[in-house]
Design a protein around this motif. Structure first.
Motif, mmCIF file in Angstrom:
data_model
loop_
_atom_site.group_PDB
_atom_site.id
_atom_site.type_symbol
_atom_site.label_atom_id
_atom_site.label_comp_id
_atom_site.label_asym_id
_atom_site.label_seq_id
_atom_site.Cartn_x
_atom_site.Cartn_y
_atom_site.Cartn_z
ATOM 1 N N MET A 42 2.543 -6.422 1.860
ATOM 2 C CA MET A 42 1.936 -5.492 0.911
ATOM 3 C C MET A 42 0.573 -5.028 1.420
ATOM 4 O O MET A 42 -0.178 -5.795 2.026
ATOM 5 C CB MET A 42 1.784 -6.174 -0.453
ATOM 6 C CG MET A 42 3.074 -6.324 -1.206
ATOM 7 S SD MET A 42 2.803 -6.882 -2.904
ATOM 8 C CE MET A 42 2.229 -8.547 -2.601
ATOM 9 N N ASP A 43 0.272 -3.763 1.146
ATOM 10 C CA ASP A 43 -1.054 -3.240 1.462
ATOM 11 C C ASP A 43 -2.097 -3.919 0.596
ATOM 12 O O ASP A 43 -1.812 -4.390 -0.512
ATOM 13 C CB ASP A 43 -1.095 -1.728 1.196
ATOM 14 C CG ASP A 43 -0.196 -0.952 2.137
ATOM 15 O OD1 ASP A 43 0.064 -1.444 3.247
ATOM 16 O OD2 ASP A 43 0.258 0.149 1.747
ATOM 17 N N GLU A 44 -3.324 -3.978 1.112
ATOM 18 C CA GLU A 44 -4.449 -4.435 0.304
ATOM 19 C C GLU A 44 -5.377 -3.251 0.063
ATOM 20 O O GLU A 44 -5.751 -2.544 0.991
ATOM 21 C CB GLU A 44 -5.211 -5.563 1.003
ATOM 22 C CG GLU A 44 -6.386 -6.078 0.174
ATOM 23 C CD GLU A 44 -7.105 -7.238 0.832
ATOM 24 O OE1 GLU A 44 -8.251 -7.032 1.282
ATOM 25 O OE2 GLU A 44 -6.518 -8.325 0.899
ATOM 26 N N VAL A 45 -5.687 -3.023 -1.196
ATOM 27 C CA VAL A 45 -6.575 -1.929 -1.579
ATOM 28 C C VAL A 45 -7.854 -2.542 -2.128
ATOM 29 O O VAL A 45 -7.813 -3.326 -3.087
ATOM 30 C CB VAL A 45 -5.918 -1.019 -2.639
ATOM 31 C CG1 VAL A 45 -6.881 0.087 -3.062
ATOM 32 C CG2 VAL A 45 -4.625 -0.433 -2.107
ATOM 33 N N SER A 67 2.495 -3.649 -9.032
ATOM 34 C CA SER A 67 3.848 -3.286 -8.597
ATOM 35 C C SER A 67 4.293 -2.035 -9.339
ATOM 36 O O SER A 67 4.145 -1.951 -10.560
ATOM 37 C CB SER A 67 4.835 -4.426 -8.876
ATOM 38 O OG SER A 67 4.465 -5.597 -8.169
ATOM 39 N N VAL A 82 -1.082 3.932 -3.927
ATOM 40 C CA VAL A 82 0.079 3.062 -3.745
ATOM 41 C C VAL A 82 1.058 3.792 -2.833
ATOM 42 O O VAL A 82 1.551 4.869 -3.176
ATOM 43 C CB VAL A 82 0.750 2.725 -5.091
ATOM 44 C CG1 VAL A 82 1.977 1.848 -4.866
ATOM 45 C CG2 VAL A 82 -0.232 2.040 -6.031
ATOM 46 N N ASN A 83 1.333 3.219 -1.681
ATOM 47 C CA ASN A 83 2.212 3.844 -0.705
ATOM 48 C C ASN A 83 3.662 3.442 -0.958
ATOM 49 O O ASN A 83 3.999 2.254 -0.932
ATOM 50 C CB ASN A 83 1.813 3.442 0.716
ATOM 51 C CG ASN A 83 0.423 3.937 1.070
ATOM 52 O OD1 ASN A 83 0.059 5.064 0.728
ATOM 53 N ND2 ASN A 83 -0.359 3.106 1.735
ATOM 54 N N THR A 123 -1.973 -8.205 -8.295
ATOM 55 C CA THR A 123 -0.871 -7.466 -7.674
ATOM 56 C C THR A 123 -0.429 -6.340 -8.603
ATOM 57 O O THR A 123 -0.153 -6.571 -9.780
ATOM 58 C CB THR A 123 0.327 -8.384 -7.389
ATOM 59 O OG1 THR A 123 -0.086 -9.423 -6.489
ATOM 60 C CG2 THR A 123 1.477 -7.609 -6.759
ATOM 61 N N CYS A 147 1.078 -3.390 -4.080
ATOM 62 C CA CYS A 147 -0.125 -3.626 -3.288
ATOM 63 C C CYS A 147 -0.978 -4.682 -3.982
ATOM 64 O O CYS A 147 -0.851 -4.913 -5.189
ATOM 65 C CB CYS A 147 -0.927 -2.339 -3.087
ATOM 66 S SG CYS A 147 -1.572 -1.619 -4.615
#
Length: 722
Positions: free
Chosen positions: A591-594, A670, A716-717, A668, A690
């Motif tokens: 998962m990406d981190e933002v 989702s 969110v990608n 998180t 993410c």
């Protein structure tokens, strides 16, 4: 009763008397004063209460709850339920309405489901979570497989609501369904009373969506029923609130319903259903649908591509007789439908009646598409919606008089035509039996399963054999192939066949473990998992099975009893990118981190705006049930809600912990999204997630003194395997 209640059983009687008193009072003030007196008495003279056993499995919550700990300082509604029960399903909207008035994030009211199983199959946590997902249950639920709290408190009925005060003391008991207004009155009055007394904490319980039963790769979600039409198969994609009309290879020719829960007639692309179950094809171009969650019977005109309502008001009815026309007649949870002819029509004439398994009132109803005659000389005009058999009592009662018969949540129907009459076979789920209703003389008779005692609804098991000696477990579907009837023995996860044997019938297993060991159906990885629908192919060569908890349609050959999958596909031939998406294929990356910076001073809450980033050519299907969920990794980081509907730019709020104690914290996010491709094909849901890390900075705050919130954007990608 004399004197105050000492236990929950006695409190139940007291609350019945209280309800009668309240009905005789003219004003809200009088009712509230009476309720406050009741609360004061049972705050002083506490009714016996027990705590949850340790070691039980919990869902939708971050840790196991206790009456003596987590439920203190709030009003708690314990819902004693079992997921097969239609009455338990009926009160879910009441609980949702209560949670909308008093969100769990406020920390003052909490609904807790206490699952107390009736059937062996319902003791399995995986099956409970599947049912929670099917019915959209988001509050905490505990699996009490041995029903220890139920037994300790002497609960006797599903559903039962037990309202607890801020010290965990039982205050009110509501048994059965139909108590929405009284439930809200009790809770609202209790909140005001205990708030004025300073007894409410206002601290929310940390909710967490269950990680059990992750979504499958199927484009189906809990398909409930399956039927045939001349060109292929009709699939009730119940969890997606739509029908899929396929060809014989499984290619979807038409989608009926936009995929969003609701009640809306009109074109098939914009029409809305709510958990549709049984469907049946009516020559030449019509499909009749049991729109279960909306309490409606719907009609799909294949030629014009339109959906209309032919029975029901959209509100759950309590009428046990009927007789009104079309949408003027309220009905309750129709679960299956089939078609037949009225008695004034000759063999070979077009079917003009819809027979309905009315699970909500435990009856068989009829909808007359044209005027027609029925048994015992009755005549009905076009559009009449009427009870045909069943008193409305939940029983397994067989009799020659149809209105005196008793059914128990009838869930599947099939007509079997004999030379001199037509018989309607009924999968009577809660009595675990197959029954038949003679459409010529009106008699209702036993076929297999169940008990001789009409009030015994616990005679279930997995035993092949004759008549009442045979045992089934919550069968939900039947279909006839010639004069042979096949059964989806749902909670045994088997397909069985019923055949006449002299003056009685025998049942035997066609597919599934031959063992009578009650643990056999519970093995993980079984080929069928709570199949709720079955229908025979037009040529009699095979059965189509709605394998509900496996999110699939299966084909069972009647020649060699082999099982294969009926692959449902919504893509053009050769469109491999679309097929990957339909099958739920995602890139399996971390998962990406933002990182979101938050001013150290002045901000008490943060408003995050979701920005969805799709691959080129893809976009969000705005009409689909897109959803976001939040799982906080820090107890002091409290979301205003843990889930919500999702569109581009949707916002979510979080209360921020003190910066001094938490220089950073994360959660998180989702997003369950339904993408549409550049080709115009809209596909099944994928999940984009993410980790959002909130970091406090020393930068000058842009928060005005009179404000206490800060807004930030979260990208969110959505990663698709193309």
């Amino acid at each position: 009763m004399e004197g105050p209640a000492q236990n929950v059983s006695e409190l139940t009687l007291v609350c019945i008397e209280l309800a009668t008193k309240l009905e005789d009072m003219a004003t809200l003030e009088e009712r509230e004063a009476c309720i406050v007196d009741h609360i004061a008495q049972y705050t002083r003279e506490k009714v016996h209460m027990v705590d949850f056993d340790s070691g039980l499995e919990w869902f939708n919550v971050a840790h196991p709850l206790t009456v003596s700990g987590d439920l203190q300082g709030r009003i708690t509604v314990l819902d004693f339920f079992t997921y097969c029960c239609i009455n338990c399903m009926h009160i879910l909207p009441d609980l949702e309405a209560l949670e909308a008035l008093h969100p769990p994030s406020d920390g003052e009211v909490l609904v807790v489901g206490v699952h107390s199983a009736k059937f062996e199959n319902e003791r399995v946590s995986e099956n409970i979570v599947a049912a929670m997902k099917r019915y959209g249950i988001h509050h905490p639920v505990v699996n009490d497989p041995q029903a220890k709290m139920w037994l300790a408190l002497a609960i006797t009925c599903w559903p039962t609501l037990l309202l607890l005060g801020p010290s965990g003391e039982p205050l009110f008991v509501l048994v059965g369904e139909g108590h929405r207004d009284r439930l809200q009155l009790y809770v609202n009055t209790a909140l005001k009373h205990f708030s004025d007394a300073g007894r409410l904490k206002g601290s929310p319980v940390p909710l967490a969506p269950s990680e059990h039963c992750r979504p499958s790769n199927s484009i189906l979600r809990f398909p409930g029923k399956v039927a045939i039409h001349p060109e292929g198969v009709i699939v009730s994609d119940s969890g997606h609130h739509r029908l899929l009309i396929t060809d014989h290879q499984g290619n979807v020719m038409q989608v009926v319903g936009c995929g969003e829960s609701g009640h809306q007639d009109g074109h098939v692309s914009s029409a809305k259903f709510n958990n549709p179950q049984g469907a049946v094809y009516l020559h030449p171009d019509t499909i009749i649908v049991a729109d279960t969650g909306n309490h409606l019977i719907r009609k799909v005109d294949i030629g014009t591509g339109s959906v209309s309502t032919i029975a029901g008001t959209g509100v759950k009815g309590t009428d046990h007789e009927g007789g009104n026309i079309g949408t003027a007649q309220a009905i309750a949870s129709p679960w299956d439908v089939c078609v037949t002819r009225s008695l004034d029509r000759a063999p070979g004439e077009t079917d003009n009646m819809v027979l309905v398994a009315m699970a909500g009132t435990h009856q068989i109803w009829g909808v007359f598409l044209t005027a027609g005659k029925w048994i015992k000389g009755s005549c009905y005009e076009e559009g009449t919606v009427v009870r045909l058999a069943g008193s409305g009592a939940e029983e397994n009662r067989n009799t020659s008089y149809p209105i005196r018969a008793g059914f128990a949540q009838p869930s599947g129907l099939t007509c079997c035509s004999l030379p001199d009459r037509t018989e309607l076979f009924v999968a009577d789920a809660e009595s675990s039996s197959i029954r038949k209703y003679d459409l010529k003389d009106g008699s209702v008779k036993a076929v297999v399963g169940g008990a001789r005692d009409p009030l015994d609804l616990f005679a279930y098991g997995d035993v092949d054999g004759r008549g009442v000696e045979a045992k089934l477990q919550h069968p939900m579907a039947v279909t006839s192939v010639g004069h042979t009837v096949y059964v989806a023995d749902s909670y045994n996860s088997k397909i069985k066949v019923v055949r006449p044997s002299g003056k009685t019938y025998t049942v035997s297993t066609v597919f599934g473990s031959a063992s009578t060991d009650t643990e056999a159906p519970l093995i993980k990885g079984r080929l069928l998992n709570e199949p709720a629908g079955v229908c025979g192919a037009a040529d009699g060569s095979c059965l189509y099975i709605a394998d509900t908890n496996n999110h699939a349609i299966k084909i069972l050959s009647l020649a060699d009893h082999s099982l294969s999958e009926f692959a449902v596909s919504m893509v053009d031939e050769g469109d491999s990118a679309s097929q990957d998406l339909l099958n739920g294929n995602l890139k399996t990356e971390e998962m990406d981190e933002v990182v979101v910076s938050v001013p150290r001073e002045g901000a008490e809450e943060i408003i995050l705006q979701i920005q969805l980033n799709f691959p080129e050519g893809a976009s969000l299907n705005d009409s689909a049930p897109n959803q976001w969920t939040v799982e906080s990794h820090e107890p002091s980081l409290v979301p205003a809600a843990t889930r919500g509907s999702l569109q581009q730019g949707s916002q979510l709020k979080l209360c921020l912990p003190a910066a001094a104690r938490h220089p950073s914290c994360d959660f998180t996010l989702s997003c369950r999204v339904f993408p549409c491709l550049a080709t115009g094909v809209c596909v099944a849901a994928v999940t984009a997630a993410c980790v959002v890390r909130l970091t406090y900075t020393k930068e000058e705050s842009s928060v005005k003194k009179e404000e206490s919130s800060v807004k930030k954007e979260v990208p969110v990608n959505v990663k698709l395997k193309l």
